[in-house]
Motif scaffolding. Structure first.
Motif, short mmCIF file in Angstrom:
data_model
loop_
_atom_site.label_atom_id
_atom_site.label_comp_id
_atom_site.label_asym_id
_atom_site.label_seq_id
_atom_site.Cartn_x
_atom_site.Cartn_y
_atom_site.Cartn_z
N GLU A 9 70.83 20.00 -2.79
CA GLU A 9 69.86 19.41 -1.88
C GLU A 9 68.47 19.92 -2.27
OE1 GLU A 9 70.23 20.30 2.36
OE2 GLU A 9 69.01 18.54 2.86
N ILE A 10 67.67 19.03 -2.85
CA ILE A 10 66.28 19.40 -3.13
C ILE A 10 65.63 19.62 -1.78
CG2 ILE A 10 64.05 18.59 -3.98
CD1 ILE A 10 65.46 17.03 -6.14
N THR A 11 65.14 20.81 -1.56
CA THR A 11 64.63 21.19 -0.24
C THR A 11 63.18 21.63 -0.39
OG1 THR A 11 66.89 21.92 0.28
CG2 THR A 11 65.14 22.59 1.80
N VAL A 12 62.27 20.74 -0.07
CA VAL A 12 60.83 21.03 -0.14
C VAL A 12 60.18 20.49 1.13
CG1 VAL A 12 60.68 21.00 -2.68
CG2 VAL A 12 60.39 18.87 -1.42
N ASP A 13 58.93 20.89 1.40
CA ASP A 13 58.27 20.46 2.64
C ASP A 13 58.14 18.95 2.74
OD1 ASP A 13 58.03 22.97 3.60
OD2 ASP A 13 55.94 23.27 2.98
N ALA A 14 58.02 18.28 1.58
CA ALA A 14 57.84 16.82 1.60
C ALA A 14 59.06 16.10 2.20
CB ALA A 14 57.58 16.31 0.19
N GLY A 15 60.25 16.75 2.14
CA GLY A 15 61.47 16.14 2.64
C GLY A 15 62.65 16.56 1.79
N HIS A 16 63.86 16.29 2.27
CA HIS A 16 65.07 16.74 1.57
C HIS A 16 65.77 15.57 0.90
CE1 HIS A 16 65.44 20.43 4.51
NE2 HIS A 16 64.22 20.27 4.02
N ASP A 59 65.19 19.45 -13.70
CA ASP A 59 64.28 20.59 -13.51
C ASP A 59 65.00 21.73 -12.81
OD1 ASP A 59 62.44 18.94 -14.54
OD2 ASP A 59 61.38 18.58 -12.66
N ASN A 60 64.39 22.91 -12.86
CA ASN A 60 64.92 24.04 -12.10
C ASN A 60 63.99 24.34 -10.92
OD1 ASN A 60 67.25 24.63 -13.63
ND2 ASN A 60 65.93 25.49 -15.22
N PRO A 61 64.56 24.85 -9.83
CA PRO A 61 63.69 25.26 -8.73
C PRO A 61 62.87 26.50 -9.11
CG PRO A 61 66.02 25.75 -8.27
CD PRO A 61 65.96 25.03 -9.58
N PRO A 62 61.73 26.75 -8.45
CA PRO A 62 61.20 25.97 -7.33
C PRO A 62 60.59 24.65 -7.79
CG PRO A 62 59.66 27.72 -7.91
CD PRO A 62 60.89 27.92 -8.77
N TYR A 63 60.84 23.61 -7.01
CA TYR A 63 60.33 22.29 -7.36
C TYR A 63 58.91 22.13 -6.83
CZ TYR A 63 65.31 21.62 -8.02
OH TYR A 63 66.61 21.78 -8.42
N ASP A 64 58.08 21.51 -7.67
CA ASP A 64 56.70 21.26 -7.27
C ASP A 64 56.60 19.79 -6.88
OD1 ASP A 64 53.99 21.37 -6.92
OD2 ASP A 64 53.53 21.20 -9.07
N ILE A 65 56.74 19.52 -5.59
CA ILE A 65 56.76 18.12 -5.13
C ILE A 65 55.76 17.96 -3.98
CG2 ILE A 65 58.24 16.21 -4.37
CD1 ILE A 65 60.65 17.72 -5.43
N ASP A 121 53.71 15.39 -3.27
CA ASP A 121 53.42 14.07 -2.69
C ASP A 121 54.50 13.05 -3.07
OD1 ASP A 121 52.92 13.52 -5.34
OD2 ASP A 121 50.74 13.67 -5.14
N GLU A 122 54.27 11.83 -2.61
CA GLU A 122 55.23 10.74 -2.81
C GLU A 122 55.50 10.47 -4.29
OE1 GLU A 122 53.50 7.13 -1.46
OE2 GLU A 122 55.36 5.99 -1.54
N LYS A 123 54.43 10.50 -5.10
CA LYS A 123 54.58 10.17 -6.52
C LYS A 123 55.44 11.23 -7.23
CE LYS A 123 52.24 9.17 -10.82
NZ LYS A 123 53.20 10.05 -11.49
N ALA A 124 55.16 12.49 -6.91
CA ALA A 124 55.94 13.57 -7.53
C ALA A 124 57.41 13.45 -7.13
CB ALA A 124 55.38 14.92 -7.10
N TYR A 125 57.66 13.03 -5.86
CA TYR A 125 59.05 12.87 -5.42
C TYR A 125 59.71 11.72 -6.16
CZ TYR A 125 62.09 15.37 -2.24
OH TYR A 125 63.01 16.23 -1.73
N ALA A 126 58.97 10.61 -6.28
CA ALA A 126 59.54 9.45 -6.98
C ALA A 126 59.88 9.83 -8.42
CB ALA A 126 58.55 8.28 -6.94
N ASP A 127 59.00 10.60 -9.07
CA ASP A 127 59.23 11.01 -10.47
C ASP A 127 60.52 11.81 -10.62
OD1 ASP A 127 56.97 9.79 -11.29
OD2 ASP A 127 55.77 11.62 -11.56
#
Ligand SMILES: [Zn+2]
Ligand SMILES: [Zn+2]
Length: 331
Positions: free
Chosen positions: A64-71, A81-87, A89-95
């Motif tokens: 479960e990718i768990t970041v403030d933007a959403g899970h 990628d490896n955590p910590p994920y840098d997400i 905004d919406e575009k980074a999440y879509a990527d």
């Protein structure tokens, strides 16, 4: 399509993140719950490197990718990628979601309208295969998830609904695993077949194994299929274990084309219906909350679910007990 119904849970945590059970304990519990498959989805961590079979229980790897933007749940392949994920905004999440899908994963928007940890970026254009319409024990946030999903269906988007217990531990003596259960129609219970069935919307989400099931077909077509609209296009729906006061509804787009409220317990309820509109057909069992129950649910939701909200969300009048993915109808 030849296949069978397989009972499973898409979302659970172990001691690899903040769950209370170790993997072997979780597996033992899943077997006790008569599940056929489970997906392990620890927060930003891989508990399981490869999917495997444990004496008939399919254990699927996930995270479960768990970041403030959403899970977001990522099932099947390793996240590139490896955590910590840098997400941010919406575009980074879509990527990152696109990269996960390219790597072979099935990707799911988790509890999008959760009062505590829902999405903080727009989700309409995120490239998800699935959405977790029903997260953990039933509550009003799930009605908001359902409203978003139905709105996507109305726009013709084939995004499959799933349920996930988000199991961390038992609560007040209640076994929260497989609550809800996602029942998938698949060729086998191999990880590939289960994940394909989830993506293609060949599932019913219900409260727990052994409670209601909804079997919805239109001719030879079943959930996830597309059929051509023709005059007198007939469908069938079989519902099991309908409790008193619970209501089965069949929708052709927004229109309820059949409804029936059980006056007493019905072991089985069969119905035939006619489809008139292009779009989709789906079925849902609802439970209406009377005033005292609604008050009780509202109290629990305010106390446990909405501490981060400035204004606690309103309690729903109706909660769903089981629902199907759609059969698509084309002109
Ligand atoms: Zn989550
Ligand atoms: Zn979770």
């Amino acid at each position: 399509m030849a296949g069978k119904w397989y009972y499973g849970d898409t979302h659970m945590h172990t001691t690899t993140s903040d769950g209370k059970m170790r993997l072997y304990e979780l597996i033992a519990r899943a077997k006790k719950n008569s599940l056929d498959w489970i997906i392990i989805t620890d927060h930003n961590a891989d508990c399981v490197e490869e999917s495997f079979d444990s004496e008939g229980l399919t254990v699927i790897r996930g995270q479960e990718i768990t970041v403030d933007a959403g899970h977001v749940n990522v099932w099947g392949a390793k996240i590139p990628d490896n955590p910590p994920y840098d997400i941010p905004d919406e575009k980074a999440y879509a990527d990152i979601m696109e990269r996960c899908r390219k790597a072979g994963s099935t990707v799911c928007l988790n509890h999008p309208y959760c009062s505590q940890c829902g999405f903080r970026v727009p989700i309409d254009n995120l490239p998800a295969d699935c959405v977790e319409v029903w997260n953990t024990i039933q509550h009003s946030d799930n009605v908001r998830n359902m409203n978003w999903w139905v709105n996507q269906l109305k726009q013709g988007r084939h995004i499959a609904a799933v349920g996930g217990s988000d199991y961390h531990s038992d609560q007040v003596g209640i076994d929260m695993m497989a609550m809800p259960t996602t029942v998938t129609f698949a060729g086998s219970k191999s990880p590939e077949d289960i994940l394909r069935a989830l993506r293609e919307g060949r599932s019913v989400i219900t409260n727990k194994p052994g409670t209601s099931m909804i079997y919805l077909t239109i001719g030879e077509a079943m959930l996830g299929d597309t059929v051509k609209l023709e005059p007198e296009l007939k469908g069938k729906c079989k519902v099991t274990k309908l409790l008193p006061g619970f209501e089965i509804k069949i929708f052709n787009n927004d229109t309820v084309i059949y409804s029936h409220k059980a006056k007493k317990y019905e072991k089985r309820h069969d119905v035939e219906f006619i489809v008139r509109e292009p779009g989709y057909v789906r079925a849902e069992i609802d439970m209406h909350l009377n005033a005292p129950i609604k008050k009780l649910v509202g109290y629990a939701e305010t106390k446990y679910l909405a501490p981060r909200c400035e204004v606690p969300p309103e309690t729903a009048d109706e909660l769903f007990w089981a629902f199907t993915n759609p059969i698509w109808i084309e002109e």
